[in-house]
Write a protein that holds these residues in place. Structure first.
Motif, PDB file in Angstrom:
ATOM      1  N   PHE A   1       0.838  -1.193   0.000  1.00 55.55           N
ATOM      2  CA  PHE A   1       0.000   0.000   0.000  1.00 55.55           C
ATOM      3  C   PHE A   1       0.876   1.247   0.000  1.00 55.55           C
ATOM      4  CE2 PHE A   1      -2.342  -3.386   2.189  1.00 55.55           C
ATOM      5  CZ  PHE A   1      -3.507  -3.431   1.434  1.00 55.55           C
ATOM      6  N   GLU A   2       0.821   2.018  -1.083  1.00 57.30           N
ATOM      7  CA  GLU A   2       1.620   3.231  -1.183  1.00 57.30           C
ATOM      8  C   GLU A   2       1.215   4.225  -0.098  1.00 57.30           C
ATOM      9  OE1 GLU A   2       4.159   3.719  -3.185  1.00 57.30           O
ATOM     10  OE2 GLU A   2       3.913   1.756  -4.136  1.00 57.30           O
ATOM     11  N   THR A   3       2.186   4.972   0.418  1.00 56.16           N
ATOM     12  CA  THR A   3       1.919   5.953   1.461  1.00 56.16           C
ATOM     13  C   THR A   3       2.353   7.341   1.014  1.00 56.16           C
ATOM     14  OG1 THR A   3       4.072   5.663   2.537  1.00 56.16           O
ATOM     15  CG2 THR A   3       2.280   4.218   3.268  1.00 56.16           C
ATOM     16  N   THR A   4       1.723   8.351   1.598  1.00 55.12           N
ATOM     17  CA  THR A   4       2.113   9.734   1.373  1.00 55.12           C
ATOM     18  C   THR A   4       3.033  10.164   2.500  1.00 55.12           C
ATOM     19  OG1 THR A   4       0.021  10.225   0.252  1.00 55.12           O
ATOM     20  CG2 THR A   4       1.277  12.096   1.117  1.00 55.12           C
ATOM     21  N   PRO A   5       4.249  10.608   2.208  1.00 54.56           N
ATOM     22  CA  PRO A   5       5.203  10.950   3.275  1.00 54.56           C
ATOM     23  C   PRO A   5       4.689  12.079   4.162  1.00 54.56           C
ATOM     24  CG  PRO A   5       6.288  10.861   1.132  1.00 54.56           C
ATOM     25  CD  PRO A   5       4.823  10.805   0.871  1.00 54.56           C
ATOM     26  N   GLY A   6       4.953  11.966   5.457  1.00 49.49           N
ATOM     27  CA  GLY A   6       4.576  13.001   6.411  1.00 49.49           C
ATOM     28  C   GLY A   6       5.030  12.640   7.804  1.00 49.49           C
ATOM     29  N   LYS A   7       5.057  13.634   8.681  1.00 49.85           N
ATOM     30  CA  LYS A   7       5.402  13.369  10.079  1.00 49.85           C
ATOM     31  C   LYS A   7       4.290  12.549  10.729  1.00 49.85           C
ATOM     32  CE  LYS A   7       7.351  16.245  12.811  1.00 49.85           C
ATOM     33  NZ  LYS A   7       7.659  17.403  13.680  1.00 49.85           N
ATOM     34  N   ALA A   8       4.647  11.828  11.776  1.00 47.03           N
ATOM     35  CA  ALA A   8       3.674  10.999  12.494  1.00 47.03           C
ATOM     36  C   ALA A   8       3.731  11.314  13.981  1.00 47.03           C
ATOM     37  CB  ALA A   8       3.940   9.518  12.241  1.00 47.03           C
ATOM     38  N   LEU A   9       2.594  11.153  14.628  1.00 43.78           N
ATOM     39  CA  LEU A   9       2.468  11.326  16.074  1.00 43.78           C
ATOM     40  C   LEU A   9       1.944  10.029  16.670  1.00 43.78           C
ATOM     41  CD1 LEU A   9       2.284  12.974  18.739  1.00 43.78           C
ATOM     42  CD2 LEU A   9       0.016  13.734  17.978  1.00 43.78           C
ATOM     43  N   LEU A  10       2.669   9.493  17.645  1.00 37.07           N
ATOM     44  CA  LEU A  10       2.234   8.300  18.374  1.00 37.07           C
ATOM     45  C   LEU A  10       1.835   8.723  19.781  1.00 37.07           C
ATOM     46  CD1 LEU A  10       1.942   5.238  18.939  1.00 37.07           C
ATOM     47  CD2 LEU A  10       4.401   5.204  19.434  1.00 37.07           C
ATOM     48  N   ILE A  11       0.565   8.517  20.126  1.00 40.13           N
ATOM     49  CA  ILE A  11       0.066   8.813  21.465  1.00 40.13           C
ATOM     50  C   ILE A  11      -0.187   7.476  22.149  1.00 40.13           C
ATOM     51  CG2 ILE A  11      -1.670  10.024  22.828  1.00 40.13           C
ATOM     52  CD1 ILE A  11      -2.250  11.770  20.401  1.00 40.13           C
ATOM     53  N   ASP A  12       0.671   7.128  23.103  1.00 40.22           N
ATOM     54  CA  ASP A  12       0.641   5.804  23.737  1.00 40.22           C
ATOM     55  C   ASP A  12       0.334   5.934  25.219  1.00 40.22           C
ATOM     56  OD1 ASP A  12       2.132   3.600  25.388  1.00 40.22           O
ATOM     57  OD2 ASP A  12       1.902   2.745  23.384  1.00 40.22           O
ATOM     58  N   ASN A  13      -0.644   5.160  25.683  1.00 36.34           N
ATOM     59  CA  ASN A  13      -1.023   5.223  27.094  1.00 36.34           C
ATOM     60  C   ASN A  13      -0.849   3.888  27.819  1.00 36.34           C
ATOM     61  OD1 ASN A  13      -3.200   3.735  26.103  1.00 36.34           O
ATOM     62  ND2 ASN A  13      -4.594   5.487  26.081  1.00 36.34           N
ATOM     63  N   GLU A  14      -0.075   2.975  27.230  1.00 34.86           N
ATOM     64  CA  GLU A  14       0.112   1.660  27.843  1.00 34.86           C
ATOM     65  C   GLU A  14       1.547   1.376  28.276  1.00 34.86           C
ATOM     66  OE1 GLU A  14      -3.135  -1.518  26.452  1.00 34.86           O
ATOM     67  OE2 GLU A  14      -1.549  -1.208  24.979  1.00 34.86           O
ATOM     68  N   LEU A  15       2.527   1.934  27.592  1.00 31.38           N
ATOM     69  CA  LEU A  15       3.917   1.522  27.795  1.00 31.38           C
ATOM     70  C   LEU A  15       4.745   2.616  28.447  1.00 31.38           C
ATOM     71  CD1 LEU A  15       4.532  -0.190  24.342  1.00 31.38           C
ATOM     72  CD2 LEU A  15       3.802  -1.271  26.475  1.00 31.38           C
ATOM     73  N   HIS A  16       5.807   2.188  29.142  1.00 31.27           N
ATOM     74  CA  HIS A  16       6.765   3.132  29.694  1.00 31.27           C
ATOM     75  C   HIS A  16       7.699   3.634  28.596  1.00 31.27           C
ATOM     76  CE1 HIS A  16       5.824   0.737  33.458  1.00 31.27           C
ATOM     77  NE2 HIS A  16       5.548   1.975  33.820  1.00 31.27           N
ATOM     78  N   LYS A  17       8.308   4.798  28.823  1.00 33.39           N
ATOM     79  CA  LYS A  17       9.184   5.406  27.822  1.00 33.39           C
ATOM     80  C   LYS A  17      10.291   4.471  27.346  1.00 33.39           C
ATOM     81  CE  LYS A  17       8.616  10.275  29.165  1.00 33.39           C
ATOM     82  NZ  LYS A  17       9.342  11.468  29.669  1.00 33.39           N
ATOM     83  N   PRO A  18      11.025   3.772  28.255  1.00 32.99           N
ATOM     84  CA  PRO A  18      12.100   2.887  27.777  1.00 32.99           C
ATOM     85  C   PRO A  18      11.586   1.757  26.886  1.00 32.99           C
ATOM     86  CG  PRO A  18      12.355   3.340  30.121  1.00 32.99           C
ATOM     87  CD  PRO A  18      11.003   3.846  29.737  1.00 32.99           C
ATOM     88  N   THR A  19      10.393   1.240  27.203  1.00 35.97           N
ATOM     89  CA  THR A  19       9.821   0.166  26.386  1.00 35.97           C
ATOM     90  C   THR A  19       9.475   0.684  24.998  1.00 35.97           C
ATOM     91  OG1 THR A  19       8.882  -0.823  28.378  1.00 35.97           O
ATOM     92  CG2 THR A  19       8.027  -1.594  26.270  1.00 35.97           C
ATOM     93  N   LEU A  20       8.865   1.860  24.942  1.00 31.97           N
ATOM     94  CA  LEU A  20       8.541   2.463  23.654  1.00 31.97           C
ATOM     95  C   LEU A  20       9.801   2.706  22.824  1.00 31.97           C
ATOM     96  CD1 LEU A  20       5.795   5.125  24.453  1.00 31.97           C
ATOM     97  CD2 LEU A  20       5.640   3.314  22.737  1.00 31.97           C
ATOM     98  N   ARG A  21      10.835   3.243  23.484  1.00 24.38           N
ATOM     99  CA  ARG A  21      12.085   3.533  22.787  1.00 24.38           C
ATOM    100  C   ARG A  21      12.695   2.254  22.219  1.00 24.38           C
ATOM    101  NH1 ARG A  21      14.675   5.413  26.894  1.00 24.38           N
ATOM    102  NH2 ARG A  21      13.642   7.434  26.778  1.00 24.38           N
TER     103      ARG A  21
END
Length: 210
Positions: free
Chosen positions: A47-67
């Protein structure tokens, strides 16, 4: 027609539900989708995508796990993690949760068009206290808020969600997500992961509005 962000699946200003059972890898799929949009590369090689910035809003994981997780996905995709840091914005909310209404107010301060894609992970923790995902009025309010966010940000939105109880094999794609039926009508795209007869393989089905 609004511009496609993931061609064939999701347009700017639309909302997609990514739905599956627990621990199948919904969040990992969301990271892969966000990085595909960041780089403008075809998602899943198809599936072709259009380039752009992304925002991830996460409410389950700690910062080190996300990183750790995002670094692993970036490495697997051949994307420099330093480059991700410039183009992927992350709001880690575990321990300081926000309802979707509170997030809508915060996102009002962002510049329209700043993000091509916003990923909300996971839906159940954005629901206000006292609301029920089995209540049509509550579900309608959730998607009304998502429409408000999309109208301002002009971004495509992905909502990570879980399945209803029981066997999902014979259900329609739009009926797999847990909660009241309003969600099946409100979302513009349903992406559903279901078990395959082969180990470590899932089937991806989609139902789209446009």
């Amino acid at each position: 027609m609004n511009a496609p962000i993931i061609d064939g699946l999701l347009r700017a200003g639309e909302t997609a539900n990514v739905i599956s059972y627990s621990k199948v890898g919904k969040s990992w799929l969301g990271y892969n989708l966000a990085l595909s949009v960041l780089t403008g590369s075809p998602w899943l090689g198809r599936f072709e995508t259009t380039p752009g910035k992304a925002l991830l809003i996460d409410n389950e994981l700690h910062k080190p796990t996300l990183r750790n997780r995002i670094s692993r996905v970036a490495e697997a995709m051949g994307v420099p993690i330093e480059w991700c840091g410039k183009h992927l914005e992350i709001w880690p909310l575990r321990g300081r949760l926000r309802t979707l209404a509170e997030l809508a107010a915060e996102l009002e301060t962002t510049e329209p068009g700043a993000f091509g894609l916003i990923v909300f992970d996971a839906k159940y923790r954005f629901t206000p206290a006292g609301s029920s995902e089995n209540d049509n009025a509550s579900e309608t309010q959730i998607y009304n808020l998502l429409d408000e966010i999309a109208e301002h940000t002009q971004a495509a939105q992905v909502l990570i969600h879980h399945t209803s109880k029981g066997n999902q094999a014979d259900k329609r794609v739009t009926d797999v997500g847990a909660g009241a039926g309003a969600q099946s009508r409100a979302a513009d795209c349903h992406l559903v992961l279901r078990e395959h007869e082969k180990p470590d393989v899932v089937v991806l089905d989609a139902a789209v509005r446009s």
